[in-house]
Design a protein around this motif. Sequence first.
Motif, short mmCIF file in Angstrom:
data_model
loop_
_atom_site.label_atom_id
_atom_site.label_comp_id
_atom_site.label_asym_id
_atom_site.label_seq_id
_atom_site.Cartn_x
_atom_site.Cartn_y
_atom_site.Cartn_z
N ALA A 1 0.81 -1.22 0.00
CA ALA A 1 0.00 0.00 0.00
C ALA A 1 0.84 1.26 0.00
CB ALA A 1 -0.93 -0.01 1.22
N VAL B 1 -4.59 -0.25 -9.37
CA VAL B 1 -4.98 -0.12 -7.96
C VAL B 1 -6.48 0.10 -7.85
CG1 VAL B 1 -4.75 1.30 -5.88
CG2 VAL B 1 -2.72 0.71 -7.22
N MET B 2 -7.00 1.04 -8.64
CA MET B 2 -8.42 1.36 -8.59
C MET B 2 -9.28 0.19 -9.06
SD MET B 2 -8.38 4.30 -7.27
CE MET B 2 -10.13 4.68 -7.42
N ARG C 1 -8.52 -3.00 -8.85
CA ARG C 1 -8.53 -4.04 -7.82
C ARG C 1 -9.48 -3.69 -6.68
NH1 ARG C 1 -2.59 -4.52 -6.29
NH2 ARG C 1 -2.20 -2.85 -7.80
N GLU C 2 -9.55 -2.40 -6.34
CA GLU C 2 -10.53 -1.99 -5.32
C GLU C 2 -11.94 -2.28 -5.80
OE1 GLU C 2 -10.01 2.06 -4.24
OE2 GLU C 2 -8.00 1.76 -3.39
N ARG D 1 -12.67 -6.02 -5.59
CA ARG D 1 -12.98 -6.47 -4.22
C ARG D 1 -14.43 -6.15 -3.87
NH1 ARG D 1 -7.49 -4.95 -3.00
NH2 ARG D 1 -8.14 -2.80 -2.60
N ASP D 2 -14.86 -4.95 -4.29
CA ASP D 2 -16.25 -4.56 -4.03
C ASP D 2 -17.22 -5.48 -4.76
OD1 ASP D 2 -18.42 -3.10 -3.17
OD2 ASP D 2 -18.18 -1.48 -4.62
N TYR E 1 -8.57 -10.06 -10.60
CA TYR E 1 -7.73 -9.42 -9.59
C TYR E 1 -6.27 -9.84 -9.77
CZ TYR E 1 -6.49 -7.48 -5.02
OH TYR E 1 -5.93 -6.74 -4.00
#
Length: 499
Positions: A393, A445-446, A448-449, A452-453, A472
């Motif tokens: 991170a 990065v965005m 992958r977020e 996850r959602d 992912y």
Amino acid sequence: MADTKREIERKYESDDSGLPDLTGVAGVAAVLDKGVAQLDATYYDTQGEHLAAASITLRRRTGGSDAGWHLKFPVSPGVRDEIQTALSDTVPRVLTGLVRSRVRDLELVPVVRLVSDRDVRHLVDADGGLLAEVSVDAVRAERLTGGHGVAQWTEIEVELADGGDPAFLDKVEKRLKKTGVRPSGSASKLARALAETGGAKRRKPARKAPETAGDHVMAYIRAQRDAIVELDPAVRRDVHDSVHRMRVATRRMRSAFKSYGKVLDRTVTDPIGAELKWLAGELGVDRDQEVLTERLTAALDGLPRALLAGPVRTRLRTWSHARRGGSRSRLIAVLDGKRYLDLLATLDAVVDEPPLLKAAGGQPSKVIPTAVRKDFGKLTELVERAVALSPGADRDLAIHEARKKCKRTRYSAEAASKVLGEPAVDLVRSMKSLQGLLGDHQDSVMTREALRDLAGQAHAAGESGFTYGVLYGREERRAELVELDLPVTWPSIKGAMEV
């Protein structure tokens, strides 16, 4: 309801009043007489002729085949985009919105009336298809505001048929020139009417070539202000890429305010920068989500069928719709709102009366490079910090910060290009490449977020999360490749940038 068409035409003058024979033009099989129509047009503008100054025309016309309201925006010489609406007694609201960035809260009033007797000919090919419409217009102009002059003239107008090849107009022009016809000295009937009835459009004094550091910085700031104003109608019309281009203009101006803080007083420009950030955010309400959805859709399209488990496409559509925070109506409301119009007025004031500091009067070759070197130095620190960090991170955040500084360095180099020449151009090119690399990482990065959602929602609905996990993993690999490439790419960029 408004209709838009691309108008491609040329205007000519002749010492004779008639139309030369055009049957000899290559590709023309016949010249058809379509009769004479009387056109009665009233042109609207502000008292200060803000639209005319931007070569924009707004008229209400009766007669002919396209009676109604017409708003025309210049695209290039001889090419305009025309927005048409039905006849009404007052200027249609949709058209007032499209000129708001130019006229702001000023009243639109009738400035000129043109009455034309139009003798029309159609140039057609062997199949009877329309190639171009040629007309001889006998024009009478009457000034309605700012004077009482009148003028008369005759002109020839050649308008290309919808979807026609612009090269055909060259053939017509060649024929016309052989008969003594010459291109018109005015770009439009309105321009000529204003000039000949004592109300020529206002002309700003010619700007001197930039001499000081402040001159160069303000030329860049002015270009961004002009871009925001000029792109406003395109954003309202939802023209492709217009929202993105306006956002970039806001970012460029904000960046210049920060990079050239020794030239422009930041106590004045920082609050403006905050408003520009607000505008960029409003412009991007839907766009960022749209880009993310496009990326995920493309990723799904690239997966073999065997790796698609569950209703992943339906889940993506539902998720995307739920996260969409804006709408066209919201954006138009922003552009019609007081806060936006106040921002435009503030930008005008900064351009007209720049908040210059002492360094603004300095030699561009000394002041400008210092600002660029400072930005590049900060970028160097951020990139090298990101490279030194372990994956995770903290590195993700460091790369994101480096990406933002990369944009700022790119924009400060753009502003310096006329001072530094080729070195600045090279720096812009390198920063654009680096920005793309760092942007790929941030997109990963965005994404992958988002995955996850999506996986969480799928799990809650009893759906398989397998496909989201596959995607992912692929996004993790894309980010890993960027992180491996950055330490290899960066030294060559750093070593070449001696600004």
